[in-house]
Design a protein around this motif. Sequence first.
Motif, short mmCIF file in Angstrom:
data_model
loop_
_atom_site.label_atom_id
_atom_site.label_comp_id
_atom_site.label_asym_id
_atom_site.label_seq_id
_atom_site.Cartn_x
_atom_site.Cartn_y
_atom_site.Cartn_z
N ALA A 237 57.97 -7.91 31.37
CA ALA A 237 57.96 -9.02 32.06
C ALA A 237 59.05 -8.91 33.44
O ALA A 237 58.92 -9.11 34.66
N LEU A 238 60.54 -8.46 32.82
CA LEU A 238 61.34 -8.29 33.70
C LEU A 238 61.20 -7.15 34.95
O LEU A 238 61.31 -7.26 36.01
N ASP A 239 60.23 -6.11 34.53
CA ASP A 239 60.05 -5.06 35.45
C ASP A 239 58.79 -5.32 36.34
O ASP A 239 58.51 -4.72 36.96
N GLY A 240 58.19 -6.66 36.22
CA GLY A 240 57.01 -6.94 36.90
C GLY A 240 55.55 -6.44 36.48
O GLY A 240 54.67 -6.40 37.26
N HIS A 241 55.57 -6.15 35.33
CA HIS A 241 54.48 -5.42 34.76
C HIS A 241 53.39 -6.51 33.83
O HIS A 241 53.95 -7.50 33.31
N PRO A 242 52.31 -6.35 33.81
CA PRO A 242 51.26 -7.43 33.02
C PRO A 242 51.50 -7.43 31.79
O PRO A 242 50.95 -6.73 30.95
N PHE A 243 52.57 -8.07 31.27
CA PHE A 243 52.90 -7.85 29.98
C PHE A 243 51.85 -8.77 28.98
O PHE A 243 51.65 -8.17 27.82
N ARG A 244 51.16 -9.88 29.52
CA ARG A 244 50.05 -10.46 28.72
C ARG A 244 48.88 -9.36 28.61
O ARG A 244 48.29 -9.45 27.36
N GLU A 245 48.66 -8.72 29.57
CA GLU A 245 47.57 -7.47 29.51
C GLU A 245 48.04 -6.49 28.39
O GLU A 245 47.13 -6.16 27.42
N ALA A 246 49.36 -6.30 28.29
CA ALA A 246 49.82 -5.16 27.16
C ALA A 246 49.77 -5.87 25.71
O ALA A 246 49.31 -5.29 24.81
N MET A 247 50.03 -7.36 25.73
CA MET A 247 49.85 -8.09 24.46
C MET A 247 48.42 -7.79 24.07
O MET A 247 48.22 -7.76 22.72
N ALA A 248 47.53 -8.25 24.83
CA ALA A 248 46.06 -8.37 24.49
C ALA A 248 45.85 -7.05 24.13
O ALA A 248 44.93 -6.74 23.19
N LEU A 249 46.19 -5.86 24.75
CA LEU A 249 45.65 -4.49 24.23
C LEU A 249 46.01 -4.25 22.78
O LEU A 249 45.51 -3.34 22.16
N ALA A 250 47.45 -4.92 22.76
CA ALA A 250 47.87 -4.45 21.15
C ALA A 250 47.39 -5.47 20.41
O ALA A 250 47.67 -5.27 19.01
N GLY A 251 46.53 -6.44 20.69
CA GLY A 251 46.00 -7.41 19.78
C GLY A 251 47.08 -8.43 19.40
O GLY A 251 47.01 -9.01 18.27
N LEU A 252 47.89 -8.70 20.09
CA LEU A 252 48.84 -9.89 20.04
C LEU A 252 48.76 -10.99 20.61
O LEU A 252 48.35 -11.06 21.67
N ASP A 253 49.53 -12.01 20.19
CA ASP A 253 49.57 -13.45 20.93
C ASP A 253 50.94 -13.92 20.86
O ASP A 253 51.82 -13.20 20.25
N GLU A 254 51.30 -14.86 21.40
CA GLU A 254 52.63 -15.52 21.55
C GLU A 254 53.22 -15.57 20.01
O GLU A 254 54.53 -15.69 20.08
N ARG A 255 52.42 -15.97 18.93
CA ARG A 255 52.95 -16.32 17.62
C ARG A 255 53.49 -15.11 17.23
O ARG A 255 54.46 -15.00 16.47
N ASP A 256 52.90 -13.86 17.57
CA ASP A 256 53.31 -12.57 16.95
C ASP A 256 54.74 -12.13 17.37
O ASP A 256 55.33 -11.09 16.89
N ILE A 257 55.04 -12.41 18.67
CA ILE A 257 56.30 -12.09 19.37
C ILE A 257 57.34 -13.14 19.11
O ILE A 257 58.43 -12.85 19.80
N ASP A 258 57.50 -13.95 18.18
CA ASP A 258 58.62 -14.47 17.68
C ASP A 258 59.58 -13.65 17.12
O ASP A 258 59.47 -13.29 15.91
N GLY A 259 60.71 -13.63 17.75
CA GLY A 259 61.58 -12.66 17.16
C GLY A 259 62.29 -13.12 15.79
O GLY A 259 62.85 -12.22 15.24
N GLN A 260 62.30 -14.42 15.31
CA GLN A 260 62.64 -15.21 14.24
C GLN A 260 61.55 -14.97 13.27
O GLN A 260 61.83 -15.33 12.03
N GLY A 261 60.54 -14.32 13.60
CA GLY A 261 59.40 -14.61 12.54
C GLY A 261 59.46 -13.56 11.28
O GLY A 261 60.49 -12.70 11.28
N PRO A 262 58.52 -13.45 10.54
CA PRO A 262 58.50 -12.67 9.46
C PRO A 262 58.40 -11.05 9.80
O PRO A 262 57.73 -10.70 11.02
N TRP A 263 58.95 -10.21 9.05
CA TRP A 263 59.04 -8.86 9.62
C TRP A 263 57.64 -8.01 9.71
O TRP A 263 56.79 -8.66 8.86
#
Length: 329
Positions: A16-42
């Motif tokens: 995001a800071l580099d101006g790249h389509p981070f949501r597209e990267a998340m989609a390619l990796a099969g991730l959503d916002e819940r998955d990138i919670d830094g305090q979530g389960p390992w």
Amino acid sequence: MLISPIHLRTLVDTLALDGHPFREAMALAGLDERDIDGQGPWIDESVFDGLMRAAMTVTGDPAYGFTASTSLAQTRYGPHALLIVHAPTLRHAFEDIRMFSPLIVEETELDMVISGEEACLLARPMGVTPDGFRFRMEWLMSLCVQLSRRAGSQEGDLLDCTFPYPAPAHVHRYETLFGRRVRFDASQGTLRFRAALLDAPLPGHDRVVYDTLRLQAETLLATRYQRLDLVQALRQAVFRSLPRVPDAAELASLIGQSERSMRRQLAKRELSVPDVVQRCQRELSERLLREGLLPIKQIADETGFSSASCFHRAFRRWHGVTPSEWRER
């Protein structure tokens, strides 16, 4: 191997800071916002591997691991990341990386061996695919070189740098960062430099800030161990110590318990300290054998066995075959 989801959060923020389509990267990796919670389960390292590969895809940069290592998003990792920036010397920085690695990864990715006038960093980055492994290796080795440059290293101070894979198409990026002393198809990733650099003062060191951050990191580490199941805590402590095998008293100290209490709790589960240590040795040896990068003798050393013959006997007891036979299968 399990890792903290803070790795996902940090890489998404880097994109995001580099101006790249981070949501597209998340989609390619099969991730959503819940998955990138830094305090979530390992999570399993394979999840992060998918995001690293997606980051290279959306940026169109196969060497994005180098770029990611310089991002301001690295502060997402917490006080132990800032601790490295404010460390008094390179030695303190590398020792802190290893000490506090259990906050973000189950098995440490960086070890250091000092022999005479030379120091050697051994890199064992996470990653389950060749591209993901290379991304993380580039990130880790780039970070180490950045730290050495802050300590005032010159081209002659970096003696050589090796990588356990063939030279990639962007080999010029390696030569720009590491100089001409780069070798590929090596048995493992290493960065060898003059040991005198370890005690060179780092600019930006502030003793009060450093001590404050270190206390915060120590508190987080203690809390991490308290929240873990006893066996999980012991596993992390063992992985953090290998190839040196810690005794029961040291393990109890590392997880903040008395030795007697630790042994009693293990006994209730029909386990002992040697049982836990051997399980960790077994898992690490299986992983190194699957990677196929190290000779059997070196795997024996990396997993804390006193000799290759001791390792062979233990491995045959676990699997009924020799390490070489298991690797071939």
